[in-house]
Design an enzyme around this catalytic site. Sequence first.
Site, PDB file in Angstrom:
ATOM      1  N   LEU A  74      22.434 -70.284 -16.030  1.00  0.00           N
ATOM      2  CA  LEU A  74      21.338 -69.631 -15.895  1.00  0.00           C
ATOM      3  C   LEU A  74      20.344 -70.524 -17.317  1.00  0.00           C
ATOM      4  O   LEU A  74      20.590 -70.014 -18.236  1.00  0.00           O
ATOM      5  CB  LEU A  74      21.048 -67.982 -16.147  1.00  0.00           C
ATOM      6  CG  LEU A  74      22.248 -67.312 -15.081  1.00  0.00           C
ATOM      7  CD1 LEU A  74      22.059 -65.705 -15.068  1.00  0.00           C
ATOM      8  CD2 LEU A  74      21.889 -67.452 -14.212  1.00  0.00           C
TER       9      LEU A  74
ATOM     10  N   LYS B 283       8.506 -71.550  -9.244  1.00  0.00           N
ATOM     11  CA  LYS B 283       9.121 -73.010  -9.482  1.00  0.00           C
ATOM     12  C   LYS B 283       9.921 -73.300  -8.012  1.00  0.00           C
ATOM     13  O   LYS B 283       9.070 -74.435  -7.350  1.00  0.00           O
ATOM     14  CB  LYS B 283       9.682 -73.092 -10.631  1.00  0.00           C
ATOM     15  CG  LYS B 283      10.551 -74.270 -10.146  1.00  0.00           C
ATOM     16  CD  LYS B 283      11.825 -75.106 -11.129  1.00  0.00           C
ATOM     17  CE  LYS B 283      12.279 -76.023 -10.829  1.00  0.00           C
ATOM     18  NZ  LYS B 283      13.634 -75.437 -10.128  1.00  0.00           N
ATOM     19  N   ASP B 284      10.470 -72.772  -7.431  1.00  0.00           N
ATOM     20  CA  ASP B 284      10.469 -72.904  -6.229  1.00  0.00           C
ATOM     21  C   ASP B 284       9.293 -72.420  -4.985  1.00  0.00           C
ATOM     22  O   ASP B 284       9.814 -71.704  -4.345  1.00  0.00           O
ATOM     23  CB  ASP B 284      11.950 -72.566  -5.985  1.00  0.00           C
ATOM     24  CG  ASP B 284      12.065 -73.011  -6.553  1.00  0.00           C
ATOM     25  OD1 ASP B 284      13.108 -73.985  -6.527  1.00  0.00           O
ATOM     26  OD2 ASP B 284      13.024 -72.834  -8.028  1.00  0.00           O
TER      27      ASP B 284
ATOM     28  N   HIS C 113      15.911 -68.508 -14.909  1.00  0.00           N
ATOM     29  CA  HIS C 113      16.046 -66.681 -14.518  1.00  0.00           C
ATOM     30  C   HIS C 113      15.585 -65.653 -15.497  1.00  0.00           C
ATOM     31  O   HIS C 113      15.420 -64.813 -15.568  1.00  0.00           O
ATOM     32  CB  HIS C 113      17.720 -66.918 -14.318  1.00  0.00           C
ATOM     33  CG  HIS C 113      17.854 -68.035 -13.277  1.00  0.00           C
ATOM     34  ND1 HIS C 113      18.671 -69.299 -13.924  1.00  0.00           N
ATOM     35  CD2 HIS C 113      17.921 -68.794 -12.207  1.00  0.00           C
ATOM     36  CE1 HIS C 113      18.462 -70.037 -12.882  1.00  0.00           C
ATOM     37  NE2 HIS C 113      18.041 -69.631 -11.591  1.00  0.00           N
TER      38      HIS C 113
ATOM     39  N   GLN D  36      22.608 -74.141   1.587  1.00  0.00           N
ATOM     40  CA  GLN D  36      22.339 -74.706   1.725  1.00  0.00           C
ATOM     41  C   GLN D  36      21.469 -76.095   0.780  1.00  0.00           C
ATOM     42  O   GLN D  36      20.820 -77.010   0.649  1.00  0.00           O
ATOM     43  CB  GLN D  36      20.897 -73.776   0.522  1.00  0.00           C
ATOM     44  CG  GLN D  36      21.565 -73.727  -0.817  1.00  0.00           C
ATOM     45  CD  GLN D  36      20.484 -72.471  -1.619  1.00  0.00           C
ATOM     46  OE1 GLN D  36      20.734 -71.078  -1.120  1.00  0.00           O
ATOM     47  NE2 GLN D  36      19.436 -72.459  -3.016  1.00  0.00           N
TER      48      GLN D  36
HETATM   49  P1  AMP Z   1      17.758 -71.081  -8.841  1.00  0.00           P
HETATM   50  O1  AMP Z   1      19.634 -70.332  -9.804  1.00  0.00           O
HETATM   51  O2  AMP Z   1      17.546 -72.253  -8.290  1.00  0.00           O
HETATM   52  O3  AMP Z   1      18.517 -70.972  -6.838  1.00  0.00           O
HETATM   53  O4  AMP Z   1      16.648 -70.135  -8.605  1.00  0.00           O
HETATM   54  C1  AMP Z   1      17.315 -68.990  -9.441  1.00  0.00           C
HETATM   55  C2  AMP Z   1      15.114 -68.151  -8.994  1.00  0.00           C
HETATM   56  O5  AMP Z   1      15.309 -68.662  -9.745  1.00  0.00           O
HETATM   57  C3  AMP Z   1      14.842 -68.505  -8.372  1.00  0.00           C
HETATM   58  O6  AMP Z   1      13.354 -67.729  -7.893  1.00  0.00           O
HETATM   59  C4  AMP Z   1      14.296 -70.152  -8.879  1.00  0.00           C
HETATM   60  O7  AMP Z   1      13.172 -69.982  -7.976  1.00  0.00           O
HETATM   61  C5  AMP Z   1      14.217 -69.062  -9.745  1.00  0.00           C
HETATM   62  N1  AMP Z   1      13.318 -69.969 -10.780  1.00  0.00           N
HETATM   63  C6  AMP Z   1      14.369 -71.596 -11.109  1.00  0.00           C
HETATM   64  N2  AMP Z   1      13.621 -71.794 -11.996  1.00  0.00           N
HETATM   65  C7  AMP Z   1      12.188 -70.798 -12.506  1.00  0.00           C
HETATM   66  C8  AMP Z   1      12.054 -71.815 -14.135  1.00  0.00           C
HETATM   67  N3  AMP Z   1      11.876 -72.915 -14.382  1.00  0.00           N
HETATM   68  N4  AMP Z   1      11.061 -70.913 -13.855  1.00  0.00           N
HETATM   69  C9  AMP Z   1      10.645 -69.862 -13.314  1.00  0.00           C
HETATM   70  N5  AMP Z   1      11.483 -68.810 -12.773  1.00  0.00           N
HETATM   71  C10 AMP Z   1      12.652 -70.147 -11.828  1.00  0.00           C
END
Ligand code: AMP
Length: 300
Positions: free
Chosen positions: A30, A146-147, A34, A58
């Site tokens: 995290l 971001k995604d 997050h 994925q």
């Molecule tokens: P992940 O752990 O990469 O699967 O991300 C989990 C969630 O956090 C997803 O909804 C991502 O889009 C979000 N997330 C990841 N990086 C960022 C960021 N820099 N800013 C905002 N949300 C993020």
Amino acid sequence: MQTVRTPGSARAIARTLKRPVGLVPTMGALHEGHLALVRRARAENASVIASIFVNPLQFGPGEDYERYPRAFARDFELLEAEGVDLLYAPAAERMYRPGFSTSIDVGKLGTVFEGARRPGHFTGVATVVAKLLDALEPTSLYLGQKDVQQTAVLRQLVSDLDLPTNVVVAPTVREPDGLALSSRNAYLSQAQRHAAPSLHRALAAIAAAIASGVTEPAVALAAGAPLLEAPLEWDYLAIVDPQSFAPCERCEPPALVVAVARAGATRLLDNVTVPGADGVDPILTPERPLRTRVELRGPA
Ligand code: AMP
């Protein structure tokens, strides 16, 4: 904060939580991106669930599933400090038992840009999120801009399957130099890290061109594409319709600029939006603190 590891126990405990319930799904490792989602969920709900699951479905063959950063003890502490009520951290063997074969294909949206470079990626995302939504039954699902293609895919999933969940998209959290926070930034060499903020500068320049009235995509893209610094290279860069992700022929606000820059084997994702003439952002969900909602509803 309670931790549960199976869908059955997750569902049983989630059903005891005070509603509305916000869910923040993550793959762990995290960072502030997050945590911003967790804080947003905390402000807008009576209860918050976070999930940590590095989802093998994925990741494609040869991708970084094995070496994806894992930091459970630290993640646990961070989530507990943010006041998360329930942490769901299933084992891969329990999520995908022998013989598992169901998958959710969201169609065209899952086949372009990230979907074209990572075949099966969005099917893996949609399938795991459907399982999380089914087990945890949240009022709202919190996702990061971001995604951005993932947010579109999951909006499609929720809409097509009539899932009783709101999708909330919160802004990208960035380093002071503009680089979007990502668990994968840890893979960058010093030279790659130094060049990495040029990705956001390039996107911002393209967004500014569109906002100032440039409608020809090639002209708008030329305002930013050259700003990307070596050793970064474009994987893709496009101005798209924020709903369909179809590249625009005449680009007018509201618009979305999506890109991936390659830094060696690491792919840096980023995107920026251009709000419409009404000022409405095409991706982000307006904030709606719980207190306001309770006040609006008035006394019971
Ligand atoms: P992940 O752990 O990469 O699967 O991300 C989990 C969630 O956090 C997803 O909804 C991502 O889009 C979000 N997330 C990841 N990086 C960022 C960021 N820099 N800013 C905002 N949300 C993020």
